[in-house]
Scaffold this motif. Structure first.
Motif, PDB file in Angstrom:
ATOM      1  N   ASN A 162       0.862  -1.172   0.000  1.00  0.00           N
ATOM      2  CA  ASN A 162       0.000   0.000   0.000  1.00  0.00           C
ATOM      3  C   ASN A 162       0.900   1.223   0.000  1.00  0.00           C
ATOM      4  O   ASN A 162       1.560   1.516   0.993  1.00  0.00           O
ATOM      5  N   HIS A 163       0.941   1.948  -1.097  1.00  0.00           N
ATOM      6  CA  HIS A 163       1.837   3.095  -1.212  1.00  0.00           C
ATOM      7  C   HIS A 163       1.180   4.415  -0.788  1.00  0.00           C
ATOM      8  O   HIS A 163       1.727   5.484  -1.029  1.00  0.00           O
ATOM      9  N   GLY A 164       0.059   4.316  -0.140  1.00  0.00           N
ATOM     10  CA  GLY A 164      -0.637   5.525   0.296  1.00  0.00           C
ATOM     11  C   GLY A 164      -0.185   6.029   1.645  1.00  0.00           C
ATOM     12  O   GLY A 164      -0.899   6.787   2.305  1.00  0.00           O
ATOM     13  N   VAL A 165       1.003   5.622   2.084  1.00  0.00           N
ATOM     14  CA  VAL A 165       1.545   6.072   3.368  1.00  0.00           C
ATOM     15  C   VAL A 165       2.896   6.733   3.152  1.00  0.00           C
ATOM     16  O   VAL A 165       3.561   6.498   2.142  1.00  0.00           O
ATOM     17  N   LYS A 166       3.311   7.550   4.118  1.00  0.00           N
ATOM     18  CA  LYS A 166       4.557   8.297   3.971  1.00  0.00           C
ATOM     19  C   LYS A 166       5.767   7.399   4.160  1.00  0.00           C
ATOM     20  O   LYS A 166       6.763   7.514   3.447  1.00  0.00           O
ATOM     21  N   GLN A 167       5.699   6.490   5.135  1.00  0.00           N
ATOM     22  CA  GLN A 167       6.827   5.617   5.420  1.00  0.00           C
ATOM     23  C   GLN A 167       6.319   4.178   5.558  1.00  0.00           C
ATOM     24  O   GLN A 167       5.596   3.844   6.491  1.00  0.00           O
ATOM     25  N   LEU A 168       6.715   3.338   4.618  1.00  0.00           N
ATOM     26  CA  LEU A 168       6.221   1.964   4.575  1.00  0.00           C
ATOM     27  C   LEU A 168       6.759   1.122   5.735  1.00  0.00           C
ATOM     28  O   LEU A 168       7.916   1.249   6.131  1.00  0.00           O
ATOM     29  N   THR A 169       5.878   0.266   6.261  1.00  0.00           N
ATOM     30  CA  THR A 169       6.268  -0.734   7.251  1.00  0.00           C
ATOM     31  C   THR A 169       5.658  -2.065   6.828  1.00  0.00           C
ATOM     32  O   THR A 169       4.893  -2.128   5.851  1.00  0.00           O
ATOM     33  N   VAL A 170       5.947  -3.118   7.573  1.00  0.00           N
ATOM     34  CA  VAL A 170       5.397  -4.439   7.242  1.00  0.00           C
ATOM     35  C   VAL A 170       3.876  -4.437   7.322  1.00  0.00           C
ATOM     36  O   VAL A 170       3.216  -5.296   6.719  1.00  0.00           O
TER      37      VAL A 170
END
Length: 277
Positions: A162-170
């Motif tokens: 999901n690329h709709g966040v500023k900083q990707l996590t698991v």
């Protein structure tokens, strides 16, 4: 009495002239400007090897580039902030920004050098397709490279994010068809623990340090070019002309040739040394 004061005045004038002559001598040697020393911190592998090319070029311009090699990703920034070195070159702009955000040290990027890449490595499998269901894959555990590692796994077709966040996590893994288990680890430990995990994501700088050739040994190499390596300095030195000259030397023809011959598209110079995004 007048004679006494004349002698005192004469001694004073001679002392001033001697002092001025001494100052002039400290700036020149045999009529040439004295060599300037700039201390720069790097990590091993490409950062050190490329900086040693820059060191040779700087020497021709009267700059002694003193290179110190560190074996972790935090000490070079702390040492810079403390004034023990003048510059460092070992990290991406994203890593530096996160470091400054977390630690508040007064350092900043003054220019870019090259785009490095990260890769997926394994001692058990020879291709991405061979990675089995339920495999454990290690990724770097710092906030910036967690997201970057996940994106490389997505590039390789192992995950969907999901690329709709500023900083990707698991937590931002949307699809995981092989039920891959993600293990967050110290980036410098990933390659040395490949026997106990199925695969690992790490920098190709680390791979070169372990005697690997990313073009031959990586199962997948990152295709993105938006994680540029930077030269960092203290904020008070952001306009230092000598430091900016060092940045430019990373983009010299000699360095470009060295990178093309030794790193074969795994490392690519940034387009403009002073465009920092």
């Amino acid at each position: 009495m007048k004679e006494f004061y004349k002698r005192i005045l004469l001694i004073f004038v001679i002392s001033i002239l001697a002092l001025l002559a001494g100052c002039s001598g400290s700036e020149t040697t045999n009529g040439n400007q004295k060599e300037k020393t700039i201390k720069i911190g790097v990590t091993g592998g490409p950062p050190e090897q490329i900086t040693n090319i820059v060191k040779k070029l700087a020497k021709k311009e009267g700059i002694n580039l003193e290179v110190t090699t560190f074996n972790d990703y935090l000490t070079p920034n702390k040492t810079l902030a403390d004034g023990e070195i003048d510059l460092n070159m070992f990290q991406t702009i994203q890593f530096l920004n996160q470091y400054v955000k977390d630690r508040k040290d007064p350092i900043m990027a003054i220019g870019t050098t090259y785009n490095s890449t990260i890769g997926i490595y394994s001692k058990k499998y020879k291709s991405i397709k061979e990675i089995p269901n339920g495999a454990t894959i290690g990724i770097p555990n710092d906030p910036v490279n967690i997201g970057r590692g996940l994106m490389v796994l997505e590039e390789a077709g192992l995950l969907k994010l999901n690329h709709g966040v500023k900083q990707l996590t698991v937590n931002d893994i949307e699809e995981n068809p092989k039920q891959i288990k993600i293990k967050e680890m110290d980036a410098l430990m990933i390659l040395s623990t490949l026997k106990s995990i199925d695969a690992g994501v790490t920098t190709n700088t680390a791979a070169y340090n372990m005697g690997l050739n990313p073009k031959k040994d990586a199962l997948h190499i990152e295709t993105r070019r938006d994680y540029p390596m930077v030269v960092a300095a203290r904020k008070e030195d952001k306009d230092n002309k000598d430091y900016k000259r060092i940045v430019k030397l990373y983009h010299s023809d000699e360095v470009k040739k060295y990178i093309q011959e030794k790193y074969d598209k795994v490392i690519i110079l940034t387009d403009n040394p002073f465009t920092i995004k």
